[in-house]
Design a protein around this motif. Structure first.
Motif, short mmCIF file in Angstrom:
data_model
loop_
_atom_site.label_atom_id
_atom_site.label_comp_id
_atom_site.label_asym_id
_atom_site.label_seq_id
_atom_site.Cartn_x
_atom_site.Cartn_y
_atom_site.Cartn_z
N VAL A 185 0.87 -1.56 0.42
CA VAL A 185 0.03 0.01 -0.05
C VAL A 185 1.32 1.21 0.14
O VAL A 185 0.23 2.69 -0.60
CB VAL A 185 -0.46 -0.21 0.89
CG1 VAL A 185 -1.23 0.97 1.42
CG2 VAL A 185 -2.48 -1.43 1.33
N GLY A 186 2.09 1.17 0.61
CA GLY A 186 3.27 2.37 0.37
C GLY A 186 3.38 2.71 -0.62
O GLY A 186 4.00 3.78 -0.99
N TRP A 187 3.75 1.37 -0.88
CA TRP A 187 4.43 1.65 -2.83
C TRP A 187 3.93 2.47 -3.08
O TRP A 187 3.43 3.46 -4.51
CB TRP A 187 4.46 0.35 -3.57
CG TRP A 187 6.26 -0.10 -3.29
CD1 TRP A 187 6.00 -0.53 -2.08
CD2 TRP A 187 7.01 -0.46 -4.70
NE1 TRP A 187 7.56 -1.59 -2.31
CE2 TRP A 187 7.56 -1.24 -3.42
CE3 TRP A 187 7.14 -0.69 -5.91
CZ2 TRP A 187 9.01 -1.80 -4.02
CZ3 TRP A 187 8.14 -1.04 -5.79
CH2 TRP A 187 8.87 -1.98 -5.04
N ALA A 188 1.69 2.13 -3.01
CA ALA A 188 1.09 2.50 -4.17
C ALA A 188 0.37 4.36 -3.84
O ALA A 188 0.77 5.48 -4.71
CB ALA A 188 -0.73 1.50 -3.84
N MET A 189 0.90 4.80 -1.99
CA MET A 189 1.23 5.82 -1.77
C MET A 189 1.94 7.11 -2.56
O MET A 189 1.89 8.23 -3.31
CB MET A 189 1.04 6.37 -0.45
CG MET A 189 -0.37 5.27 0.51
SD MET A 189 -0.18 5.62 1.95
CE MET A 189 0.77 7.31 2.61
N ALA A 190 2.77 5.92 -2.29
CA ALA A 190 4.38 7.17 -3.56
C ALA A 190 4.23 7.70 -4.93
O ALA A 190 4.68 7.86 -5.68
CB ALA A 190 6.01 6.45 -3.53
N ARG A 191 3.10 7.02 -5.55
CA ARG A 191 2.59 6.73 -7.06
C ARG A 191 1.22 7.69 -7.75
O ARG A 191 1.45 7.46 -8.33
CB ARG A 191 2.64 5.44 -7.79
CG ARG A 191 3.98 4.56 -7.93
CD ARG A 191 5.01 5.57 -8.41
NE ARG A 191 6.06 4.08 -8.51
CZ ARG A 191 6.57 3.62 -10.07
NH1 ARG A 191 5.67 3.61 -11.13
NH2 ARG A 191 7.86 2.80 -9.49
N LEU A 192 0.56 7.43 -6.09
CA LEU A 192 -0.71 8.34 -6.57
C LEU A 192 -0.53 9.64 -5.53
O LEU A 192 0.18 10.23 -4.78
CB LEU A 192 -1.52 7.57 -5.21
CG LEU A 192 -2.08 6.27 -6.25
CD1 LEU A 192 -2.99 4.90 -5.06
CD2 LEU A 192 -2.86 6.11 -7.06
N PRO A 193 -1.81 10.58 -6.22
CA PRO A 193 -1.56 11.80 -5.79
C PRO A 193 -2.24 11.44 -4.10
O PRO A 193 -3.11 10.94 -4.05
CB PRO A 193 -2.27 13.02 -6.22
CG PRO A 193 -2.93 11.80 -7.39
CD PRO A 193 -2.67 10.60 -7.66
N ARG A 194 -2.12 13.11 -2.52
CA ARG A 194 -2.14 12.85 -1.64
C ARG A 194 -3.75 12.95 -1.60
O ARG A 194 -4.71 11.85 -1.08
CB ARG A 194 -1.42 13.41 -0.84
CG ARG A 194 -0.03 13.62 -0.63
CD ARG A 194 0.31 14.48 -0.32
NE ARG A 194 1.81 14.16 0.48
CZ ARG A 194 2.52 14.29 1.69
NH1 ARG A 194 2.28 15.26 2.22
NH2 ARG A 194 3.40 14.23 1.75
N PHE A 195 -4.65 12.78 -2.76
CA PHE A 195 -5.56 12.80 -2.42
C PHE A 195 -6.57 11.35 -3.02
O PHE A 195 -8.28 11.18 -1.95
CB PHE A 195 -6.70 14.52 -2.83
CG PHE A 195 -7.01 13.75 -4.82
CD1 PHE A 195 -7.88 13.15 -5.22
CD2 PHE A 195 -5.48 14.55 -5.56
CE1 PHE A 195 -8.09 13.16 -6.64
CE2 PHE A 195 -5.88 13.92 -6.90
CZ PHE A 195 -6.85 13.43 -7.50
N LEU A 196 -5.95 10.76 -3.19
CA LEU A 196 -6.13 9.66 -4.11
C LEU A 196 -5.51 8.25 -2.67
O LEU A 196 -5.77 7.38 -2.72
CB LEU A 196 -5.73 8.83 -4.74
CG LEU A 196 -6.61 10.18 -6.41
CD1 LEU A 196 -6.22 9.16 -7.81
CD2 LEU A 196 -8.06 9.86 -6.01
N TRP A 197 -4.54 9.07 -1.24
CA TRP A 197 -4.08 8.05 -0.63
C TRP A 197 -5.47 7.76 -0.01
O TRP A 197 -6.37 7.86 0.91
CB TRP A 197 -3.64 8.88 0.27
CG TRP A 197 -1.74 9.23 -0.32
CD1 TRP A 197 -1.60 9.59 -1.20
CD2 TRP A 197 -0.87 9.60 0.44
NE1 TRP A 197 -0.29 9.13 -2.08
CE2 TRP A 197 -0.13 9.75 -0.54
CE3 TRP A 197 -0.58 10.57 1.92
CZ2 TRP A 197 1.23 10.42 -0.42
CZ3 TRP A 197 0.44 10.55 2.04
CH2 TRP A 197 2.13 11.06 1.49
N PRO A 198 -5.15 5.57 0.52
CA PRO A 198 -6.35 5.14 1.25
C PRO A 198 -5.93 5.65 2.36
O PRO A 198 -5.39 6.58 3.40
CB PRO A 198 -5.77 4.12 1.17
CG PRO A 198 -3.91 4.08 1.84
CD PRO A 198 -3.81 5.11 0.75
#
Length: 323
Positions: free
Chosen positions: A117-130
């Motif tokens: 999930v942390g890998w995804a956060m590094a690639r997604l804009p913050r407003f799309l973070w879980p």
């Protein structure tokens, strides 16, 4: 969704396998065996990612994930969690894939899944973070661990050679003062990869950071050396010697890796070796130590339960003469 559209989605969303090449990453090459191991881990991660975004359902993805070799299966679930998180962030997705993974077979790989999930956060804009409220209150710090790993792995010049620390992450997990510690634990894991599983190189990289960051970095490196492998007995002993005053944290990371593999029934020979050399235990004993020191997550306070847990593991190892 048709098979053709799912295949197209997988092709668009899945990173290229060349991104895992040690040569492309500029990582140290200790020998061909270490290179092959680390590149296989990267390929397996991407394989898991592809299953999560390309299969009809998480159940279908899990059927593929369960066929991955035991040594590498945890990395496949890590990649699957990243893929599920990315897919859930897309408009119209319904946000159902990651919860399905974490409640299905992925529950046995929860530690690796949260890192993904942390890998995804590094690639997604913050407003799309879980939403932090949907994550496990104990294991949510592994999300930031995964974020740190990603940044050191893909932005090595800045985060490793430049020892960049960066601002605290506004993710919502409390206390915010712990965010950098969790990120550094992930950077420490990545350093094992950057060093090509060479303990001398890994220790040199860690020792270039400010002393206040080294406990978390050594913890991450100990975890990676035990979970991912790549070092023989003499190298592991040298890593323990080089860790010096941070040896309790190194051993804590090793014990935590044993717990993660035991929980998922994925213990392999290199985990047994590292746990014996570093902790003077077998993986079952190390896993029991971890589970037996786990605190009540509802206690609250300035120090998160996750950090209290890590400290208890380190202190117990020291009290038994391992540290």
């Amino acid at each position: 969704m048709s098979t053709l559209l799912r295949a197209l989605r997988r092709k668009i969303l899945t990173p290229g396998v060349s991104a895992t090449s040690l040569e492309r990453r500029g990582f140290h090459k200790k020998n061909s065996d270490a290179r092959d191991l680390l590149e296989m881990i990267g390929r397996t991660f991407l394989e898991g990612y592809g299953h999560a975004v390309g299969e009809r359902s998480i159940a279908d993805a899990e059927a593929r994930l369960e066929s991955v070799l035991r040594q590498f299966r945890g990395f496949a679930y890590e990649g699957a969690a990243m893929g599920a998180t990315v897919l859930d962030a897309l408009p119209g997705s319904g946000g159902r894939r990651l919860p399905a993974l974490l409640s299905g077979q992925g529950r046995h790989h929860a530690y690796m899944a949260y890192v993904g999930v942390g890998w995804a956060m590094a690639r997604l804009p913050r407003f799309l973070w879980p939403d932090v409220a949907t994550t496990d209150p104990m294991l949510r710090w592994l999300v930031l661990d995964g974020y740190g790993f990603h940044q050191a792995y893909f932005h090595t010049e800045r985060y490793v050679r430049g020892q960049f620390e960066g601002p605290g992450l506004a993710w919502g997990a409390e206390p915010a003062s712990y965010h950098r510690h969790a990120v550094d634990q992930g950077i420490g894991r990545a350093l094992w990869f950057v060093a090509g599983t060479d303990p001398e190189r890994a220790a040199d990289l860690i020792d270039a950071y400010p002393a206040r960051r080294r406990p978390d970095l050594y913890s991450g490196t100990g975890l990676a050396a035990t979970y991912a492998g790549g070092a023989d007995e003499a190298e592991l002993r040298h890593l323990a010697e080089r860790s010096g005053p941070y040896r309790p944290q190194l051993l804590q990371g090793a014990a935590f890796a044993a717990e993660a593999r035991e929980r998922a029934s994925l213990t392999v020979d290199h985990t047994r070796l590292a746990t014996r050399v570093l902790c003077d235990m077998d993986p079952v004993q190390a896993a029991k130590l971890c589970s037996g020191t786990r605190p009540d997550v509802s206690a609250g306070g300035d120090v998160p339960a996750y950090e209290i847990w890590r400290r208890r593991i380190a202190e117990e190892l020291v009290s038994r003469g391992r540290g």
